[in-house]
Write a protein that holds these residues in place. Structure first.
Motif, PDB file in Angstrom:
ATOM      1  N   UNK A  38     -15.264   4.745  -9.885  1.00  4.49           N
ATOM      2  CA  UNK A  38     -15.890   4.693  -8.566  1.00  4.49           C
ATOM      3  C   UNK A  38     -15.697   3.312  -7.926  1.00  4.49           C
ATOM      4  N   UNK A  39     -15.890   2.255  -8.706  1.00  7.46           N
ATOM      5  CA  UNK A  39     -15.700   0.894  -8.175  1.00  7.46           C
ATOM      6  C   UNK A  39     -14.242   0.665  -7.790  1.00  7.46           C
ATOM      7  N   UNK A  40     -13.314   1.177  -8.558  1.00 10.51           N
ATOM      8  CA  UNK A  40     -11.895   1.021  -8.259  1.00 10.51           C
ATOM      9  C   UNK A  40     -11.508   1.752  -6.982  1.00 10.51           C
ATOM     10  N   UNK A  41     -12.033   2.945  -6.783  1.00  8.33           N
ATOM     11  CA  UNK A  41     -11.718   3.731  -5.589  1.00  8.33           C
ATOM     12  C   UNK A  41     -12.303   3.080  -4.344  1.00  8.33           C
ATOM     13  N   UNK A  42     -13.482   2.503  -4.428  1.00  7.30           N
ATOM     14  CA  UNK A  42     -14.158   1.930  -3.272  1.00  7.30           C
ATOM     15  C   UNK A  42     -13.736   0.487  -2.979  1.00  7.30           C
ATOM     16  N   UNK A  43     -13.061  -0.174  -3.882  1.00  4.50           N
ATOM     17  CA  UNK A  43     -12.711  -1.592  -3.713  1.00  4.50           C
ATOM     18  C   UNK A  43     -11.563  -1.756  -2.729  1.00  4.50           C
ATOM     19  N   UNK A  44     -11.630  -2.834  -1.930  1.00  2.00           N
ATOM     20  CA  UNK A  44     -10.516  -3.197  -1.060  1.00  2.00           C
ATOM     21  C   UNK A  44      -9.400  -3.753  -1.933  1.00  2.00           C
ATOM     22  N   UNK A  45      -8.219  -3.298  -1.655  1.00  2.00           N
ATOM     23  CA  UNK A  45      -7.084  -3.802  -2.418  1.00  2.00           C
ATOM     24  C   UNK A  45      -6.636  -5.124  -1.819  1.00  2.00           C
ATOM     25  N   UNK A  46      -6.311  -6.046  -2.646  1.00  5.89           N
ATOM     26  CA  UNK A  46      -5.787  -7.325  -2.206  1.00  5.89           C
ATOM     27  C   UNK A  46      -4.330  -7.390  -2.609  1.00  5.89           C
ATOM     28  N   UNK A  47      -3.491  -7.671  -1.640  1.00  8.51           N
ATOM     29  CA  UNK A  47      -2.062  -7.761  -1.877  1.00  8.51           C
ATOM     30  C   UNK A  47      -1.701  -9.233  -1.954  1.00  8.51           C
ATOM     31  N   UNK A  48      -1.035  -9.645  -3.004  1.00  5.26           N
ATOM     32  CA  UNK A  48      -0.629 -11.036  -3.167  1.00  5.26           C
ATOM     33  C   UNK A  48       0.864 -11.128  -2.876  1.00  5.26           C
ATOM     34  N   UNK A  49       1.215 -11.967  -1.887  1.00  5.63           N
ATOM     35  CA  UNK A  49       2.600 -12.117  -1.464  1.00  5.63           C
ATOM     36  C   UNK A  49       3.034 -13.569  -1.572  1.00  5.63           C
TER      37      UNK A  49
ATOM     38  N   UNK B  45      -3.039 -14.191   0.398  1.00  9.64           N
ATOM     39  CA  UNK B  45      -3.764 -12.957   0.142  1.00  9.64           C
ATOM     40  C   UNK B  45      -4.016 -12.222   1.444  1.00  9.64           C
ATOM     41  N   UNK B  46      -3.767 -10.924   1.403  1.00  8.62           N
ATOM     42  CA  UNK B  46      -4.066 -10.068   2.545  1.00  8.62           C
ATOM     43  C   UNK B  46      -4.899  -8.909   2.018  1.00  8.62           C
ATOM     44  N   UNK B  47      -6.122  -8.797   2.530  1.00  6.60           N
ATOM     45  CA  UNK B  47      -6.990  -7.676   2.188  1.00  6.60           C
ATOM     46  C   UNK B  47      -7.055  -6.757   3.402  1.00  6.60           C
ATOM     47  N   UNK B  48      -7.821  -5.703   3.313  1.00  5.56           N
ATOM     48  CA  UNK B  48      -7.876  -4.736   4.401  1.00  5.56           C
ATOM     49  C   UNK B  48      -8.248  -5.384   5.737  1.00  5.56           C
ATOM     50  N   UNK B  49      -9.271  -6.217   5.761  1.00  7.33           N
ATOM     51  CA  UNK B  49      -9.749  -6.798   7.015  1.00  7.33           C
ATOM     52  C   UNK B  49      -9.796  -8.323   6.992  1.00  7.33           C
ATOM     53  N   UNK B  50      -9.029  -8.941   6.133  1.00  5.32           N
ATOM     54  CA  UNK B  50      -9.000 -10.403   6.089  1.00  5.32           C
ATOM     55  C   UNK B  50      -7.686 -10.869   5.463  1.00  5.32           C
ATOM     56  N   UNK B  51      -7.431 -12.153   5.640  1.00  4.17           N
ATOM     57  CA  UNK B  51      -6.224 -12.747   5.060  1.00  4.17           C
ATOM     58  C   UNK B  51      -6.480 -14.222   4.864  1.00  4.17           C
ATOM     59  N   UNK B  52      -5.660 -14.842   4.046  1.00  9.58           N
ATOM     60  CA  UNK B  52      -5.807 -16.271   3.811  1.00  9.58           C
ATOM     61  C   UNK B  52      -5.371 -17.056   5.043  1.00  9.58           C
ATOM     62  N   UNK B  53      -5.810 -18.282   5.104  1.00  9.63           N
ATOM     63  CA  UNK B  53      -5.559 -19.128   6.273  1.00  9.63           C
ATOM     64  C   UNK B  53      -4.067 -19.317   6.537  1.00  9.63           C
ATOM     65  N   UNK B  54      -3.272 -19.454   5.491  1.00 10.58           N
ATOM     66  CA  UNK B  54      -1.838 -19.697   5.687  1.00 10.58           C
ATOM     67  C   UNK B  54      -1.138 -18.506   6.346  1.00 10.58           C
ATOM     68  N   UNK B  55      -1.595 -17.295   6.081  1.00  7.07           N
ATOM     69  CA  UNK B  55      -1.001 -16.123   6.733  1.00  7.07           C
ATOM     70  C   UNK B  55      -1.347 -16.127   8.212  1.00  7.07           C
ATOM     71  N   UNK B  56      -2.614 -16.390   8.520  1.00  7.68           N
ATOM     72  CA  UNK B  56      -3.032 -16.449   9.924  1.00  7.68           C
ATOM     73  C   UNK B  56      -2.281 -17.558  10.663  1.00  7.68           C
ATOM     74  N   UNK B  57      -2.101 -18.674   9.976  1.00  7.04           N
ATOM     75  CA  UNK B  57      -1.365 -19.801  10.569  1.00  7.04           C
ATOM     76  C   UNK B  57       0.070 -19.408  10.899  1.00  7.04           C
ATOM     77  N   UNK B  58       0.727 -18.714   9.991  1.00  5.54           N
ATOM     78  CA  UNK B  58       2.106 -18.281  10.218  1.00  5.54           C
ATOM     79  C   UNK B  58       2.181 -17.323  11.409  1.00  5.54           C
TER      80      UNK B  58
END
Length: 191
Positions: A36-47, A57-70
């Motif tokens: 249940x926790x795995x199904x409900x968790x936001x996946x974080x993609x590491x690029x 890091x890019x999650x469903x509704x957020x991202x790390x500062x360096x991605x936003x900067x780019x």
């Protein structure tokens, strides 16, 4: 046959079976909770893309500062490097990035500017030379030299700042705030 040994062994086997049943039930419950926790968790993609220095890091509704900067630098580059031939392409490239409340207003302004650029055959080139981040407002300020040149006219140079807030929705970048003005950045720390 010793009845006393048999009954003690029989009781021991029954007690051990009851204990194992309880352990299996607890393990089954833990597995269901983990699923249940795995199904409900936001996946974080590491690029680690080539244009960035390290992991992002890019999650469903957020991202790390360096991605936003780019993305802020990319949008400033799109908006700042416009010619009569590329104006329609830039408008089409920016449209899906704009948040719904911002889309109508920005596309109207871009439409007016595209018409003016085509009419006057002006080309604009933007060379960023500074990037500033205002953490309280989560805003990036891309500042640089804007050069505007038309046919038969001397190039005009001036400093320009692109003020951009980048968010993420469903793993996609969304421009939540966009402002362009001459001069340096207007941060929240300034009056």
């Amino acid at each position: 046959m010793d009845f006393h040994t048999l009954s003690r062994t029989w009781r021991g086997l029954n007690a051990e079976n009851r204990f194992h049943r309880l352990v299996v039930a607890v393990l089954l419950l833990i597995n269901l909770l983990t699923l249940l926790a795995l199904v409900r968790a936001d996946r974080t993609v590491v690029l680690v893309p080539p244009i960035l220095e390290g992991e992002v890091n890019i999650a469903r509704d957020s991202a790390s500062r360096s991605v936003k900067e780019a993305w802020a630098v990319h949008v400033a580059g799109l908006l700042g490097n416009v010619s009569a031939g590329s104006a329609d392409f830039i408008r089409a490239a920016l449209e899906p990035l704009l948040s719904p409340p911002l889309r109508r207003e920005v596309l109207a302004v871009i439409g007016e500017q595209v018409a003016a650029i085509k009419r006057e055959r002006v080309a604009m080139h933007f060379s960023p030379d500074a990037l500033r981040y205002d953490q309280p407002s989560d805003t990036f300020f891309v500042t640089g030299q804007q050069v505007s040149a038309g046919p038969g006219a001397e190039p005009v140079r001036h400093q320009r700042t692109y003020e951009i807030q980048v968010g993420f929705r469903h793993y996609r970048p969304v421009i939540r705030h966009l402002d362009v003005y001459p001069g340096g950045p207007r941060t929240t720390a300034q009056p």
